[in-house]
Design an enzyme around this catalytic site. Sequence first.
Site, mmCIF file in Angstrom:
data_model
loop_
_atom_site.group_PDB
_atom_site.id
_atom_site.type_symbol
_atom_site.label_atom_id
_atom_site.label_comp_id
_atom_site.label_asym_id
_atom_site.label_seq_id
_atom_site.Cartn_x
_atom_site.Cartn_y
_atom_site.Cartn_z
ATOM 1 N N SER A 103 0.828 -1.210 0.000
ATOM 2 C CA SER A 103 0.000 0.000 0.000
ATOM 3 C C SER A 103 0.859 1.256 0.000
ATOM 4 O O SER A 103 0.535 2.242 -0.673
ATOM 5 C CB SER A 103 -0.936 0.014 1.215
ATOM 6 O OG SER A 103 -1.910 -1.002 1.119
ATOM 7 N N PHE A 141 -2.973 10.643 -1.044
ATOM 8 C CA PHE A 141 -4.040 10.883 -2.015
ATOM 9 C C PHE A 141 -5.341 11.048 -1.244
ATOM 10 O O PHE A 141 -5.847 10.085 -0.653
ATOM 11 C CB PHE A 141 -4.115 9.689 -2.967
ATOM 12 C CG PHE A 141 -5.067 9.826 -4.123
ATOM 13 C CD1 PHE A 141 -4.668 10.443 -5.296
ATOM 14 C CD2 PHE A 141 -6.341 9.283 -4.056
ATOM 15 C CE1 PHE A 141 -5.528 10.523 -6.386
ATOM 16 C CE2 PHE A 141 -7.209 9.365 -5.128
ATOM 17 C CZ PHE A 141 -6.799 9.992 -6.301
ATOM 18 N N GLY A 142 -5.857 12.259 -1.211
ATOM 19 C CA GLY A 142 -7.030 12.553 -0.401
ATOM 20 C C GLY A 142 -8.317 12.582 -1.209
ATOM 21 O O GLY A 142 -8.641 13.610 -1.820
ATOM 22 N N SER A 150 -17.744 5.081 -1.053
ATOM 23 C CA SER A 150 -18.100 4.549 -2.371
ATOM 24 C C SER A 150 -18.736 5.595 -3.276
ATOM 25 O O SER A 150 -18.786 5.405 -4.489
ATOM 26 C CB SER A 150 -19.056 3.361 -2.211
ATOM 27 O OG SER A 150 -18.417 2.284 -1.564
ATOM 28 N N ILE A 175 -6.547 7.674 4.932
ATOM 29 C CA ILE A 175 -5.565 8.086 3.935
ATOM 30 C C ILE A 175 -4.203 7.449 4.253
ATOM 31 O O ILE A 175 -3.557 7.815 5.240
ATOM 32 C CB ILE A 175 -5.447 9.626 3.883
ATOM 33 C CG1 ILE A 175 -6.838 10.263 3.701
ATOM 34 C CG2 ILE A 175 -4.493 10.032 2.773
ATOM 35 C CD1 ILE A 175 -7.588 9.787 2.467
ATOM 36 N N ARG A 255 -5.746 0.065 -8.366
ATOM 37 C CA ARG A 255 -6.471 -1.209 -8.333
ATOM 38 C C ARG A 255 -5.752 -2.284 -9.132
ATOM 39 O O ARG A 255 -5.780 -3.467 -8.774
ATOM 40 C CB ARG A 255 -7.885 -1.010 -8.878
ATOM 41 C CG ARG A 255 -8.806 -0.213 -7.965
ATOM 42 C CD ARG A 255 -10.038 0.272 -8.701
ATOM 43 N NE ARG A 255 -10.956 0.973 -7.811
ATOM 44 C CZ ARG A 255 -11.993 1.694 -8.223
ATOM 45 N NH1 ARG A 255 -12.234 1.832 -9.526
ATOM 46 N NH2 ARG A 255 -12.778 2.287 -7.341
ATOM 47 N N GLU A 375 -10.392 1.106 -2.146
ATOM 48 C CA GLU A 375 -10.308 1.329 -3.595
ATOM 49 C C GLU A 375 -11.389 0.547 -4.346
ATOM 50 O O GLU A 375 -11.157 -0.033 -5.400
ATOM 51 C CB GLU A 375 -8.898 0.995 -4.098
ATOM 52 C CG GLU A 375 -7.863 1.928 -3.483
ATOM 53 C CD GLU A 375 -6.462 1.681 -3.976
ATOM 54 O OE1 GLU A 375 -6.308 1.208 -5.111
ATOM 55 O OE2 GLU A 375 -5.519 1.977 -3.218
ATOM 56 N N THR A 377 -15.327 -1.268 -3.007
ATOM 57 C CA THR A 377 -15.843 -2.440 -2.295
ATOM 58 C C THR A 377 -16.243 -3.532 -3.291
ATOM 59 O O THR A 377 -16.417 -3.263 -4.487
ATOM 60 C CB THR A 377 -17.079 -2.061 -1.462
ATOM 61 O OG1 THR A 377 -18.128 -1.660 -2.366
ATOM 62 C CG2 THR A 377 -16.772 -0.923 -0.494
#
Length: 396
Positions: A103, A141-142, A150, A175, A255, A375, A377
């Site tokens: 991550s 990355f906010g 979602s 974050i 992803r 990233e 669900t």
Amino acid sequence: MTAKTPRPKADPLDLAGIDDLLSPEEKAVRAAVRQVCDTSIDPYVADWFESGELPVVRELAKELGSLGLLGMHLEGYGCAGMSAVDYGLACLELEASDSGIRSLVSVQGSLAMYAIWRFGTEEHKQQWLPRMASGDAIGCFGLTEPDHGSDPAGMRTRARRDGDDWVLDGSKMWITNGSVSDVAVVWAETEEGVRGFVVPTDTPGFTAHTIKHKMSLRASVTSELVLDGVRLPADAVFPEVRGLRGPLSCLNEARYGIVWGAMGAARSAFRTALAYAGERAQFGRPIGGFQLTQAKLADMAVELTNGTLLAMHLGRRKDAVGLRPEQVSLGKLNNVSKALEICRTARTILGANGISLEYPVIRHMNNLESVLTYEGTPEMHTLIIGQALTGQDAFR
């Protein structure tokens, strides 16, 4: 009559011979990543997980940067410019050590760096990308907010113009790298729609608070970002991109790395269970000699093979012609859920030892509970695939 040539012995970790599809250069990338994992991560990661801290995050970022792993699939600005398959293999090896370490690399390279590389001005790129590629600067990355995960279209973080400046107010949640970052890519609602901003974290009004009491991704820095009247110059905004297309394209980059990474966690759990089944004796024989245990191992091997082949296919396709969003969703939905099943099955083979941090299985299992829902669900990826299949949007 000549003697028959002995049949090569099967590799229990690669029954399908996937390694034969890799070039020598790709194998070299994988070996380099595995070496740094073996020496700098694996001996310590269980302790990091148990303590809920990653005390060497900056040192680790620099070491990974020295190997060219940060933003490794990007071109120029000190980035390695390697292939999607190279990046995927790196993610697999990193997550075989721990999802939190993968991550760190994913958020740095595929979210923060990719956003600046893809949407930033030349000044943004020159200022940040070389330092981020080397690990001398860390990014976050906010996008996700406390009440909007979602559905990022509902974000409440706002950016308003004040003379030539922008002023940002709001908060972001969950974050990765947040409280150790030097720069944050923050997405905010404006009168012109959602826009992205490059925010140095020493800007007045910006604070980041480390989130505690996690039972997953404990060897990872997770934070809440608070923006209270953060004043930025006019050129802090990404000049062209508007709307959710910007942040969602970044998410697809990250992803893709998860598709590979999940198979690393699965491989680690499978390897541990296979070795344990050969050593653990019950009723006078190793438990690997019992049919039910062999059935579990065989099912795990099949799913690990299928997921790795899917990752390989998506990587080759990404390098050749690119990927569509539903193809990335297909990979993440399948591989994370199957990796979680493999870890849970491995836990049963280890019995009580399966819950001990002396083995990596429970750590991978807990980590994948986060990977399953961050990233995108499972529900969201299911609906992305469903939309591609039917042409009907079922999100609302």
